[in-house]
Design a protein around this motif. Structure first.
Motif, short mmCIF file in Angstrom:
data_model
loop_
_atom_site.label_atom_id
_atom_site.label_comp_id
_atom_site.label_asym_id
_atom_site.label_seq_id
_atom_site.Cartn_x
_atom_site.Cartn_y
_atom_site.Cartn_z
N SER A 111 0.83 -1.20 0.00
CA SER A 111 0.00 0.00 0.00
C SER A 111 0.86 1.24 0.00
CB SER A 111 -0.90 0.02 1.24
OG SER A 111 -1.73 1.15 1.26
N GLN A 112 0.44 2.24 -0.77
CA GLN A 112 0.95 3.58 -0.48
C GLN A 112 0.30 4.00 0.82
OE1 GLN A 112 0.31 6.62 -3.46
NE2 GLN A 112 0.98 8.24 -2.09
N LEU A 113 1.09 4.50 1.75
CA LEU A 113 0.58 4.80 3.08
C LEU A 113 0.13 6.25 3.21
CD1 LEU A 113 3.31 2.91 5.16
CD2 LEU A 113 1.00 2.10 4.59
N VAL A 240 4.14 16.60 -7.70
CA VAL A 240 5.28 15.93 -7.08
C VAL A 240 4.86 15.56 -5.66
CG1 VAL A 240 7.69 16.08 -6.37
CG2 VAL A 240 6.95 17.25 -8.45
N ASN A 241 4.78 14.26 -5.41
CA ASN A 241 4.36 13.77 -4.09
C ASN A 241 5.57 13.30 -3.29
OD1 ASN A 241 1.48 13.92 -3.89
ND2 ASN A 241 1.39 12.44 -5.55
N ASN A 242 5.60 13.67 -2.04
CA ASN A 242 6.57 13.12 -1.10
C ASN A 242 5.82 12.01 -0.36
OD1 ASN A 242 8.93 12.95 0.47
ND2 ASN A 242 8.04 14.26 2.04
N TRP A 243 6.03 10.75 -0.80
CA TRP A 243 5.19 9.67 -0.29
C TRP A 243 5.99 8.59 0.43
CZ3 TRP A 243 6.44 4.94 -2.40
CH2 TRP A 243 7.02 4.91 -3.68
N GLN A 244 5.28 7.82 1.21
CA GLN A 244 5.83 6.61 1.82
C GLN A 244 4.90 5.43 1.51
OE1 GLN A 244 5.81 9.12 4.92
NE2 GLN A 244 7.55 9.94 3.82
N GLY A 245 5.51 4.26 1.31
CA GLY A 245 4.71 3.09 0.99
C GLY A 245 5.26 1.84 1.65
N LEU A 246 4.42 0.83 1.73
CA LEU A 246 4.77 -0.43 2.40
C LEU A 246 4.90 -1.54 1.36
CD1 LEU A 246 5.19 -1.40 5.36
CD2 LEU A 246 2.80 -2.15 5.33
N PHE A 247 6.00 -2.31 1.48
CA PHE A 247 6.29 -3.41 0.56
C PHE A 247 6.63 -4.66 1.36
CE2 PHE A 247 7.45 0.50 -1.59
CZ PHE A 247 7.05 0.32 -2.90
N ALA A 248 6.48 -5.81 0.69
CA ALA A 248 6.99 -7.08 1.20
C ALA A 248 7.93 -7.65 0.15
CB ALA A 248 5.84 -8.05 1.46
N PRO A 284 -3.28 10.46 4.80
CA PRO A 284 -3.29 9.02 4.60
C PRO A 284 -3.82 8.68 3.21
CG PRO A 284 -5.12 9.68 6.03
CD PRO A 284 -4.30 10.90 5.77
N VAL A 285 -3.20 7.69 2.56
CA VAL A 285 -3.60 7.33 1.19
C VAL A 285 -4.19 5.92 1.17
CG1 VAL A 285 -2.85 7.07 -1.20
CG2 VAL A 285 -1.84 8.86 0.23
N PHE A 292 -1.30 0.56 -5.95
CA PHE A 292 0.04 1.00 -5.55
C PHE A 292 1.08 0.53 -6.56
CE2 PHE A 292 3.63 0.64 -2.22
CZ PHE A 292 4.07 1.93 -2.50
N ALA A 293 0.93 -0.68 -7.07
CA ALA A 293 1.86 -1.19 -8.08
C ALA A 293 1.83 -0.32 -9.34
CB ALA A 293 1.51 -2.64 -8.44
N ALA A 294 0.63 0.07 -9.77
CA ALA A 294 0.49 0.92 -10.96
C ALA A 294 1.09 2.30 -10.70
CB ALA A 294 -0.98 1.04 -11.34
N PHE A 295 0.85 2.83 -9.50
CA PHE A 295 1.41 4.14 -9.13
C PHE A 295 2.94 4.10 -9.14
CE2 PHE A 295 3.09 6.79 -5.61
CZ PHE A 295 2.79 8.05 -6.12
#
Length: 315
Positions: A111-113, A240-248, A284-285, A292-295
């Protein structure tokens, strides 16, 4: 490396589920105390409460996020090691000559968080009060203006390179070791302009020591209702986004990905977390894994063009 444990007192029913049956490690590929750490620790507490397991926060900064990402990419794909990465996850593959992982092939997006804006910020002594006035000034002072960033290849650097290319002016990049030093340099008049994140910048805007000309997100910020977006200042679609996301790690079972996404989304949309995020000008996103993969793919393509055009390197 340092690690903290976000423990839960809850003997949750989650323990009866196939996942999780032991503590979960969340690698944050940034130093303690920054935006990613702030988000990661809040998320860790919520996941711990939901799952009835400890969530270990493992800060692994270095090489623009590559150190932590490489460790996570090599971890067993069982859901017990996750990666909280920044927007550099989409740019590092083109910024560095060689990295020890692939941002798409080696990870399963969860997820993008969160996301927040950058602020196009100048010293009040600079005679420009709008984006258009700034561009006109920059064009008359060909190559004389300097802009700061948190470091070569970071979001503030690449975002400004994108803006420069669209606006058609030249300026000299001055990289600093983080957003904080860039704010200090702008306050001291050592640079003319910078893309800055809201938390360290807004207090100086409120006292009149800095001026925001525009924000990089599609919508205006509630904390700065009078500051237009750069998109509405003559650059439709600029974002321009300053983002954080969660991966496995790639290969993590789909049911685990789904479960972590659902619990992450629930945690980040809880009232107490939303309140704390709003105070930090962060939204929150919580997009679903496929979104999220497409983003992520779109971000990689976007920044590859900017990096090639600007010649930006981080090694």
């Amino acid at each position: 490396w340092s690690s903290d444990v976000c423990s839960s007192d809850l003997s949750s029913g989650a323990n009866a589920q196939p996942y999780p049956t032991k503590p979960i490690r969340v690698i944050i590929n940034a130093a303690p105390g920054g935006g990613s750490d702030f988000v990661g620790r809040m998320l860790g507490q919520k996941l711990s409460a939901s799952f009835g397991q400890s969530v270990i926060i493992d800060n692994r900064p270095g090489a623009g996020g590559n150190v932590g990402a490489e460790i996570a990419a090599r971890a067993t794909p069982d859901g017990y090691t996750l990666l909280l990465a920044t927007s550099s996850h989409a740019s590092n593959i083109n910024l560095y000559r060689k990295i020890g992982y692939h941002p798409v092939n080696d990870f399963a997006p969860i997820s993008q968080l969160v996301s927040n804006a950058f602020l196009l910020t100048v010293q009040p002594s600079l005679p420009a009060k709008t984006v258009k006035e700034f561009i006109a000034l920059a064009k008359t002072r060909k190559g004389e203006l300097t802009y700061g960033s948190a470091g070569a290849g970071q979001g503030a650097h690449l975002g400004m390179e994108l803006f420069k290319s669209l606006a058609g002016y030249e300026a000299v990049h001055v990289p600093y070791g983080g957003i904080g030093p860039a704010v200090v340099a702008l306050l001291a008049g050592q640079i003319h302009v910078a893309l800055l994140t809201p938390p360290p910048t807004l207090p100086h805007v409120q006292t009149g020591k800095l001026r925001v000309l525009g924000v990089t997100t599609p919508k205006r910020m509630t904390q700065l209702p009078d500051a237009p977006t750069i998109a509405e200042s003559g650059f439709p679609g600029f974002e321009v986004n300053n983002w954080q996301g969660l991966f496995a790690p790639a290969g993590t079972p789909a049911p685990v990905i789904t479960r972590v996404h659902e619990e992450s989304a629930k945690g980040l949309r809880s009232a107490d977390v939303v309140e704390r995020l709003n105070a930090a000008s962060t939204e929150p996103v919580t997009t679903a894994p496929k979104e999220f993969a497409a983003f992520l793919q779109s971000e990689i393509i976007k920044w590859e063009k900017v990096i090639k055009q600007s010649g930006a390197r981080a090694d």
